[in-house]
Design a protein around this motif. Structure first.
Motif, PDB file in Angstrom:
ATOM      1  N   ALA A 396      16.462 -56.107  68.419  1.00 31.17           N
ATOM      2  CA  ALA A 396      15.547 -55.986  69.551  1.00 31.17           C
ATOM      3  C   ALA A 396      16.328 -55.992  70.856  1.00 31.17           C
ATOM      4  CB  ALA A 396      14.521 -57.122  69.545  1.00 31.17           C
ATOM      5  N   PRO A 411      10.402 -57.473  75.118  1.00 29.08           N
ATOM      6  CA  PRO A 411      11.110 -56.517  74.255  1.00 29.08           C
ATOM      7  C   PRO A 411      10.785 -55.080  74.666  1.00 29.08           C
ATOM      8  CG  PRO A 411       9.245 -57.497  73.089  1.00 29.08           C
ATOM      9  CD  PRO A 411       9.342 -58.203  74.400  1.00 29.08           C
ATOM     10  N   SER A 414      12.674 -52.088  69.563  1.00 26.59           N
ATOM     11  CA  SER A 414      12.831 -52.946  68.389  1.00 26.59           C
ATOM     12  C   SER A 414      12.889 -52.105  67.122  1.00 26.59           C
ATOM     13  CB  SER A 414      11.667 -53.945  68.268  1.00 26.59           C
ATOM     14  OG  SER A 414      11.521 -54.697  69.439  1.00 26.59           O
ATOM     15  N   ILE A 447       7.242 -59.411  67.122  1.00 27.44           N
ATOM     16  CA  ILE A 447       8.414 -59.581  67.989  1.00 27.44           C
ATOM     17  C   ILE A 447       8.007 -59.984  69.404  1.00 27.44           C
ATOM     18  CG2 ILE A 447      10.360 -58.361  69.053  1.00 27.44           C
ATOM     19  CD1 ILE A 447      10.678 -56.837  66.420  1.00 27.44           C
TER      20      ILE A 447
END
Length: 505
Positions: A396, A411, A414, A447
């Motif tokens: 990421a 993020p 990713s 994430i």
């Protein structure tokens, strides 16, 4: 952590806390190679912090312990005249203005203009006249003064820590007027004792005030170093902020270089290939922190060894993850995975299987990690049922910002590769709907949720170190290959200095 760096408490504390001279310290021929953290404070920051100097000088005057002053002199007709000033205290202290100058490769020069102070105490005198007449008197006195104060603060290094020397201190008296018992009219007694004591009094004031300023500088510096050491410590994890090389004092900025190695229990990281160069930092902002990739990567490794890289999700958080999209395929997959169990009766555990690998790139901070996810269903009176277990390799790219006193990790790119997959709803691991759902869920919600939780945890840690008490203005976190720069302007919380001075002096 760059922001673990240091804020400070006034010119005499912040400037001293950030830099140290290398007169008593030995560094290798290539000291920049061992530099993990760099702090640069520019002239605008020094000017801002200089406003707090008045409080430090006032504290020095108030806490100076003035000794009794005694003397005697022979006078025609009056015989021997002896005097003593006792109980000297400072009242009604004010400072007109203060100026700071950074002397190139030399020292910090502080000029305090027009310090007005009223000294009070008791004057005792006696004399034996030519006709054996003896008289002894005690009267209260006031001394009005107007003083300029010049400080050249030299910086010495002892055991890789700062040792300020403020003994290069000068007082210039523009006014020193003695009043006896409140009588401010000239008289022979007043003139007599003014002539006697003025020279001695100036020497005593200079000695005691300058000695106290030096003591206050030492106390504040030790306090700043303790604050900095505590700021970069969390349980068994600490960052070595001792000097890695000589400080740099320019006319426009002060720069200090620190080792930035991570200490965890009985082990420490080592850095011998730092990419730092002074040209990497500019002078447009008040404060700069430069951090090496090695320092942050070592912090992540220590956090992993300390068991801190673990996250538990329950209830609403689980629902947000698994219901990111309201589609028929999603509802079917969730029903199969949870087997009709409520989110409140389930818990997901996410943890790192190995030390995360961190690198800085212009696009952001790239994190590579092997992660495990375990979803357990809590059944009343029974052992938890593991409904889902996965191991995956995640890469990421994360961009960091700081706003509203919060660290935000976002993020921007990713990828996920599932290595191990076990699910009671899909024992064979061949149901494409479940596999696809979990892959999308991890990328779209998992994430971001983990990075958000890490950002919140780091924010709480930073605020526990009192970072939220500072007014941080337009901070920028800039990543480049191998390092990150944090640059910002700031406002100084005056009450921190006042509280410290009240408690410590």
């Amino acid at each position: 952590m760059c922001w673990a760096g240091r804020m400070a408490l006034g010119t005499l504390s912040i400037l001293l806390g950030l830099v140290q001279a290398a007169a008593a310290c030995e560094f290798g021929p290539f000291p920049y190679r061992g530099t993990g953290i760099v702090c640069r404070m520019t002239k605008p920051a020094a000017l801002l912090l200089n406003r707090e100097t008045a409080q430090v000088i006032q504290a020095a005057f108030r806490n100076a312990q003035f000794p009794n002053i005694t003397g005697e002199r022979s006078m025609r007709l009056l015989g021997r005249v002896a005097y003593g000033l006792s109980g000297i205290q400072v009242n009604d202290l004010s400072i007109e203005r203060s100026e700071v100058e950074l002397k190139e490769d030399s020292a910090i020069h502080i000029s305090i203009r027009n310090v007005t102070a009223l000294f009070r105490g008791t004057l005792t005198y006696g004399y034996a006249g030519a006709w054996f007449l003896q008289l002894f008197h005690s009267v209260d006195f006031e001394i009005e003064s107007s003083i300029d104060l010049q400080l050249n603060i030299n910086l010495m290094c002892q055991k890789d820590q700062v040792a300020p020397d403020a003994s290069d201190c000068y007082l210039t008296f523009h006014k020193l007027t003695l009043h006896l018992q409140g009588d401010k009219q000239p008289g022979w007694l007043k003139q007599l004792f003014t002539d006697f004591i003025s020279f001695t009094l100036k020497l005593v004031l200079k000695r005691e005030v300058c000695k106290e300023i030096n003591a206050v500088a030492q106390t504040l510096t030790n306090y700043i170093l303790d604050l900095a050491a505590n700021f970069v410590r969390d349980r068994d994890i600490a960052v070595d902020i001792s000097l890695a090389s000589d400080p740099v004092i320019k006319a426009t900025y002060i720069e200090s270089h620190h080792k930035g190695t991570v200490l965890y229990r009985n082990s420490s990281s080592r850095l011998s290939d730092s990419v730092f160069s002074p040209s990497l930092l500019t002078e447009s902002r008040m404060l700069y922190f430069w951090l090496s990739e090695h320092s942050l990567s070592s912090l992540a490794a220590a956090a992993f060894l300390d068991g801190q890289l673990v996250l538990h999700l329950t209830g609403d958080k689980l629902q947000e993850l698994f219901e990111m999209k309201d589609t028929e395929g999603q509802r079917k997959a969730v029903q199969m995975i949870f087997q009709g169990t409520s989110y409140n009766d389930s818990v997901a555990k996410v943890w790192s299987l190995s030390q995360p690998q961190i690198s800085f790139q212009p696009e952001g901070t790239v994190v590579r990690s092997s992660v495990a996810v375990e979803l357990s269903i809590l059944l009343a009176g029974e052992e938890p049922l593991v409904a889902l277990y996965m191991e995956k390799e995640i890469t990421a790219t994360i961009q960091a910002t700081y706003a509203d006193k919060k660290l935000i990790l976002q993020p921007v790119d990713s990828s996920v590769e599932i290595k191990v997959f076990k699910c009671t709803a899909d024992p064979s691991g061949e149901d494409p709907s479940i596999q696809s759902f979990l892959q999308n869920m991890i990328l779209a919600a998992g994430i971001p949720e983990v990075t958000s939780s890490v950002g919140s945890a780091l924010t709480s840690l930073l605020n526990s170190k009192r970072l939220d008490l500072f007014d941080i203005i337009n901070p920028e976190i800039i990543t480049r290959e191998g390092y990150v720069i944090v640059q910002l302007d700031f406002g100084f919380p005056s009450h921190l200095l006042l509280n410290f001075l009240e408690k410590s002096l």
